[in-house]
Enzyme design. Structure first.
Site, mmCIF file in Angstrom:
data_model
loop_
_atom_site.group_PDB
_atom_site.id
_atom_site.type_symbol
_atom_site.label_atom_id
_atom_site.label_comp_id
_atom_site.label_asym_id
_atom_site.label_seq_id
_atom_site.Cartn_x
_atom_site.Cartn_y
_atom_site.Cartn_z
ATOM 1 N N ASP A 34 -13.730 -6.693 -52.036
ATOM 2 C CA ASP A 34 -14.474 -5.546 -51.343
ATOM 3 C C ASP A 34 -13.429 -4.128 -51.854
ATOM 4 O OD1 ASP A 34 -16.127 -7.112 -49.669
ATOM 5 O OD2 ASP A 34 -15.037 -6.179 -47.765
ATOM 6 N N TYR A 37 -14.857 -4.243 -55.617
ATOM 7 C CA TYR A 37 -16.374 -3.279 -55.802
ATOM 8 C C TYR A 37 -16.388 -2.112 -55.575
ATOM 9 C CZ TYR A 37 -21.193 -3.173 -53.929
ATOM 10 O OH TYR A 37 -22.539 -2.667 -53.688
ATOM 11 N N ASP A 38 -15.653 -2.011 -54.071
ATOM 12 C CA ASP A 38 -15.993 0.005 -54.019
ATOM 13 C C ASP A 38 -15.406 0.448 -54.580
ATOM 14 O OD1 ASP A 38 -16.544 -0.038 -51.345
ATOM 15 O OD2 ASP A 38 -14.768 0.328 -50.282
ATOM 16 N N GLU A 114 -41.140 -25.369 -46.058
ATOM 17 C CA GLU A 114 -40.386 -23.770 -45.367
ATOM 18 C C GLU A 114 -39.912 -23.890 -44.375
ATOM 19 O OE1 GLU A 114 -41.653 -20.720 -47.586
ATOM 20 O OE2 GLU A 114 -42.313 -21.405 -49.355
ATOM 21 N N LYS A 116 -40.381 -21.117 -40.939
ATOM 22 C CA LYS A 116 -40.845 -20.046 -41.030
ATOM 23 C C LYS A 116 -39.831 -18.679 -39.954
ATOM 24 C CE LYS A 116 -45.351 -18.267 -38.073
ATOM 25 N NZ LYS A 116 -44.591 -17.590 -37.665
ATOM 26 N N ASP A 118 -38.245 -15.889 -38.097
ATOM 27 C CA ASP A 118 -38.583 -15.056 -37.299
ATOM 28 C C ASP A 118 -38.253 -13.552 -37.978
ATOM 29 O OD1 ASP A 118 -40.142 -14.249 -34.989
ATOM 30 O OD2 ASP A 118 -39.127 -14.853 -33.522
ATOM 31 N N GLU A 173 -39.840 -12.568 -46.309
ATOM 32 C CA GLU A 173 -40.177 -11.535 -44.178
ATOM 33 C C GLU A 173 -38.637 -11.315 -44.362
ATOM 34 O OE1 GLU A 173 -41.914 -12.515 -42.523
ATOM 35 O OE2 GLU A 173 -41.495 -13.090 -40.680
ATOM 36 N N TYR A 225 -41.260 -15.695 -49.649
ATOM 37 C CA TYR A 225 -41.215 -17.031 -49.759
ATOM 38 C C TYR A 225 -42.392 -17.106 -50.620
ATOM 39 C CZ TYR A 225 -44.343 -14.151 -45.575
ATOM 40 O OH TYR A 225 -45.109 -13.564 -45.430
ATOM 41 N N LYS A 290 -46.605 -26.313 -47.147
ATOM 42 C CA LYS A 290 -47.199 -25.477 -47.659
ATOM 43 C C LYS A 290 -47.970 -26.834 -48.968
ATOM 44 C CE LYS A 290 -44.873 -20.809 -47.464
ATOM 45 N NZ LYS A 290 -44.568 -19.565 -48.272
ATOM 46 N N LYS A 314 -45.276 -25.166 -35.158
ATOM 47 C CA LYS A 314 -44.302 -24.252 -34.109
ATOM 48 C C LYS A 314 -43.296 -25.055 -33.847
ATOM 49 C CE LYS A 314 -45.757 -20.147 -34.177
ATOM 50 N NZ LYS A 314 -46.146 -19.457 -33.250
ATOM 51 N N CYS A 421 -40.081 6.221 -6.389
ATOM 52 C CA CYS A 421 -40.601 7.191 -5.750
ATOM 53 C C CYS A 421 -40.049 6.080 -4.014
ATOM 54 C CB CYS A 421 -41.253 7.561 -6.289
ATOM 55 S SG CYS A 421 -42.666 6.696 -5.890
ATOM 56 N N CYS A 436 -47.181 1.006 -6.829
ATOM 57 C CA CYS A 436 -46.654 1.623 -6.168
ATOM 58 C C CYS A 436 -48.159 2.891 -6.679
ATOM 59 C CB CYS A 436 -45.885 2.305 -6.550
ATOM 60 S SG CYS A 436 -45.556 4.282 -7.041
ATOM 61 N N CYS A 441 -45.122 9.169 -9.054
ATOM 62 C CA CYS A 441 -44.078 8.641 -9.457
ATOM 63 C C CYS A 441 -43.564 8.736 -10.863
ATOM 64 C CB CYS A 441 -44.202 7.070 -8.749
ATOM 65 S SG CYS A 441 -42.928 5.725 -9.244
HETATM 66 S S1 IVH Z 1 -46.308 -18.107 -45.623
HETATM 67 C C1 IVH Z 1 -50.728 -17.317 -47.331
HETATM 68 N N1 IVH Z 1 -43.780 -18.192 -45.363
HETATM 69 O O1 IVH Z 1 -45.327 -15.994 -40.448
HETATM 70 C C2 IVH Z 1 -49.186 -17.403 -46.670
HETATM 71 N N2 IVH Z 1 -44.955 -16.932 -44.143
HETATM 72 O O2 IVH Z 1 -47.857 -15.945 -39.000
HETATM 73 C C3 IVH Z 1 -48.419 -16.436 -45.719
HETATM 74 N N3 IVH Z 1 -43.420 -15.952 -42.174
HETATM 75 O O3 IVH Z 1 -46.942 -13.079 -41.811
HETATM 76 C C4 IVH Z 1 -46.997 -16.640 -45.232
HETATM 77 N N4 IVH Z 1 -41.693 -17.452 -42.300
HETATM 78 O O4 IVH Z 1 -44.292 -13.580 -41.592
HETATM 79 C C5 IVH Z 1 -44.408 -17.851 -45.095
HETATM 80 N N5 IVH Z 1 -41.443 -19.511 -44.802
HETATM 81 C C6 IVH Z 1 -42.825 -18.844 -44.820
HETATM 82 C C7 IVH Z 1 -42.759 -17.486 -43.336
HETATM 83 C C8 IVH Z 1 -43.373 -16.809 -42.596
HETATM 84 C C9 IVH Z 1 -42.071 -16.592 -42.512
HETATM 85 C C10 IVH Z 1 -43.733 -15.407 -40.879
HETATM 86 C C11 IVH Z 1 -45.212 -14.311 -42.405
HETATM 87 C C12 IVH Z 1 -46.210 -14.144 -42.124
HETATM 88 C C13 IVH Z 1 -45.840 -15.293 -40.676
HETATM 89 C C14 IVH Z 1 -47.635 -16.120 -40.524
#
Ligand code: IVH
Length: 679
Positions: A34, A37-38, A114, A116, A118, A173, A225, A290, A314, A421, A436, A441
């Site tokens: 660090d 780098y600084d 991949e 997903k 959050d 994301e 992504y 995908k 999910k 209240c 209420c 309130c």
């Molecule tokens: S692909 C056409 N890949 O999930 C495909 N989405 O409900 C579009 N997300 O709006 C998205 N990880 O915000 C893709 N590895 C991933 C992802 C991802 C998170 C989110 C993204 C998207 C939402 C879809």
């Protein structure tokens, strides 16, 4: 040093720093300490301070350099940002697979699995190797321009190596890792600031800051992504290779992505991460599957906003057990008395939880949840933690059955009262909630102000929970109409609301006077009237006056409006103090714009403002302007913050520089043709 030497030293330092940024933030494998780098950074800062004319926006010193914005501008996505359809179990995924094999009339494809993430979806546009625009997904067609905040994320490259396509967009994301989230909330708690419910909300809140210094202080990160859009057609033809290609350009790609060739391997990927997700440093809520071949993706296309070629599988909600210390009751905006659980602190999937929602007394007793019980708590996706039920084997002898009336019983008044209240509480016939009933309130009044200013309502920037509490607490705003009578002197009475911030708030209040009618209707906070119902009402009645004088028959004549909503609207307007508040709004000059008639809003370039610079090859400037206007866009001669696109022809003028400074998206003539031609 000669000027040439200084220039070349600055360039050397920049590329050196960019390389170390990449090693540290993208690859997570730094080569220098660090301290080293600084000292590189200090040296560059010093040279740039001595030669300010050599500072460029893509210098690594300029990530946080942008001035705070007054408001967000809108960006039209070159191709819509889609969302994903969901699968919840193996049979959903098999169903998806069988459908696409049929539609594609082939099973000659493989998959990319991949995680997903959050977080929040963003699109990054690069032109001639430089980051020019970063936007949120918004409604999929239009997003918010948040370039100033995205530039602060160190894992987003500001410049790309030579050979990158001249115009292209990547999508990914933005997220906050679990550790960073905890640290952020600990800090906020020490300062008495409201806490974020989860890392995703924290990321969203950070990206919505007008001042990039605030975003820069948040531990934001990104995984890219997909490739969104490009004018270059010589790109790899599979998603997997495209990800590799983006990685080579310096983007951060999730190393847990896998290419697999059968649906069985897809299942393996999913079940592996169901078990392992707890050990990831960030939150994920599923696996995204995908189709790898872009040709097959194109053949499959999309339905509505969801591509057929991908699916989000999910993960089940993560659960944990802990002790429910006490059931408390809070007062909601419409007076609802909401029971919630105070828990012994517990980590669920890496995030600390201390509270959870409990819907209502009936639900609590049906699930037989008692104070003192050990309970199962779960977090699913972005929702607030919920209490699922008790662990009966661990029930202590003195576990107490919950009664809301008992909890709120006041010995003096010999009756249950509102915890805020002191009004006697009510339970309308046929409803499960207690209320209420006193609209004055303080808890309700404060939340009505916050709701009025909130994003989907009047979208007044700067007035969130914290400021609503202060404004109300100091007696400066008693109801939301008072917002329109605030002065700079009033705001100066609050901590941290000086000068520029006060001006921004007042500007935003002023701008809200002309927000569309449906927002105003929603902002009033009428029980049972959400934004969708408000939109329906605005389209039907056209003015607030007409809505407020509607009879029950007129209201229920609208298809989606039942007697419950109609009664609530009538009750709202019967209330004298509500009528008074509306008069105050009118008096302050709140004149909502008319709702857009169906059919008028659909022109492809509506709401977009273009500026043209340089010479175009395919058409004269007049002709280009005419085509833009035909498509619903407008043209201006000068760049402002409102400009959506700068169209650059040959030998562009000084406008290009200005557009860069303001982070306005630039397109060349080809790009303009695409925008015009696609529709
Ligand atoms: S692909 C056409 N890949 O999930 C495909 N989405 O409900 C579009 N997300 O709006 C998205 N990880 O915000 C893709 N590895 C991933 C992802 C991802 C998170 C989110 C993204 C998207 C939402 C879809």
């Amino acid at each position: 040093m000669s000027r040439e030497e200084i220039i070349s030293e600055i360039e050397r330092l920049r590329s050196e720093i960019n390389r170390h940024n990449y090693l540290y933030y993208v690859l997570d494998s730094p080569e220098i300490s660090d301290g080293e780098y600084d000292s590189l950074m200090q040296r560059l800062l010093k040279l740039e301070a001595e030669h300010p004319e050599l500072v460029t926006p893509d210098s690594p010193t300029q990530r946080v350099g942008a001035a705070p914005l007054e408001s967000f501008s809108t960006v039209k996505h070159p191709v819509p940002m889609l969302s994903l359809s969901n699968a919840f179990d193996e049979s959903d995924v098999e169903g998806w697979y069988n459908r696409i094999v049929k539609l594609a009339a082939s099973n000659e494809f493989d998959f990319v699995c991949e995680l997903k993430m959050d977080g929040i979806a963003v699109a990054l546009t690069y032109e001639n190797g430089k980051l020019v625009t970063g936007a949120t997904r918004g409604d999929g067609l239009y997003g918010e321009n948040i370039t100033h905040n995205l530039r602060t994320i160190r894992s987003i490259p500001l410049t790309l190596p030579p050979g990158a396509p001249s115009y292209f967009e990547v999508r990914g994301e933005v997220y906050i890792a679990k550790k960073g989230f905890e640290a952020l909330n600990n800090y906020r708690s020490s300062k008495g600031l409201p806490l974020f419910a989860n890392p995703r909300n924290a990321a969203a809140g950070s990206l919505r800051q007008l001042d990039p210094r605030l975003a820069a202080a948040r531990p934001l990160d990104i995984y890219i992504y997909m490739l969104g859009y490009t004018l270059d057609d010589a790109l790899p033809t599979s998603h997997w290779e495209r990800l590799q290609y983006l990685k080579d350009l310096g983007f951060k790609i999730n190393p847990n992505n896998r290419r697999v060739s059968s649906i069985d391997e897809v299942k393996d990927y999913h079940s592996y991460w169901v078990k392992e997700r707890q050990n990831l440093p960030y939150e994920v809520d599923g696996a995204v599957v995908k189709i790898n071949q872009i040709k097959v993706q194109q053949k499959l296309g999309s339905i509505g906003r969801e591509p057929r070629w991908a699916v989000a599988w999910k993960f089940p909600a993560i659960q944990a057990t802990t002790r429910l210390k006490e059931i408390k009751v809070s007062v909601g905006r419409t007076g609802t008395l909401n029971p919630y659980a105070l828990l012994e602190q517990v980590k669920i999937g890496g995030v600390t939880v201390k509270q959870a929602t409990l819907h209502n007394e009936e639900d609590i007793n049906r699930k037989d949840i008692r104070e003192g019980d050990t309970v199962i708590v779960q977090r699913a996706g972005d929702v607030i933690p919920q209490v699922v039920g008790p662990v009966l084997s661990k029930r202590p002898a003195d576990a107490k059955v919950f009664s809301l009336e008992q909890k709120l019983f006041n010995a003096q008044k010999q009756a249950p009262v509102c915890p805020e209240c002191g009004s006697y509480i009510v339970k309308p016939k046929g409803e499960v909630m207690y209320y209420c009933p006193d609209a004055t309130c303080p808890a309700q009044a404060r939340q009505r102000i916050e709701h009025f200013a909130s994003r989907d309502a009047m979208d007044i920037q700067g007035i969130g929970e914290q400021l609503s509490v202060s404004l109300f607490g100091k007696g400066l705003v008693k109801d939301f109409a008072d917002l329109y009578y605030l002065t700079e002197a009033d705001l100066f009475k609050l901590e941290n609301t000086k000068d520029k911030k006060a001006k921004n708030i007042l500007d935003s209040i002023e701008a809200s006077k002309q927000k569309p009618l449906e927002r105003l209707i929603f902002a009033l906070g009428i029980k049972h009237v959400g934004i969708e119902t408000a939109t329906l009402l605005a389209g039907h009645f056209k003015t607030l006056d007409r809505l407020m004088s509607a009879t029950s028959e007129e209201l229920t004549a609208i298809n989606e409006i039942g007697p419950k909503i109609a009664d609530s609207i009538l009750a709202f307007y019967k209330n004298e103090s509500n009528r008074h508040i509306i008069q105050k709004l009118y008096h302050a000059g709140v004149v909502p714009s008319q709702p857009v008639e169906k059919g008028q809003e659909t022109k492809p370039l509506s709401g977009l403002e273009f500026v043209i610079t340089g010479k175009l090859n395919n058409f004269s400037r007049d002709e280009a302007e005419k085509r833009i206007k035909e498509m619903g866009g407008s043209t201006k001669s000068d760049i402002t913050r409102k400009t959506s696109y700068l169209v650059t022809g040959a030998e562009p003028g000084s406008k290009l520089e200005k557009a860069r400074r303001l982070g306005i998206r630039q397109i060349d003539e080809q790009g303009l043709l695409e925008l015009l031609g696609r529709h």
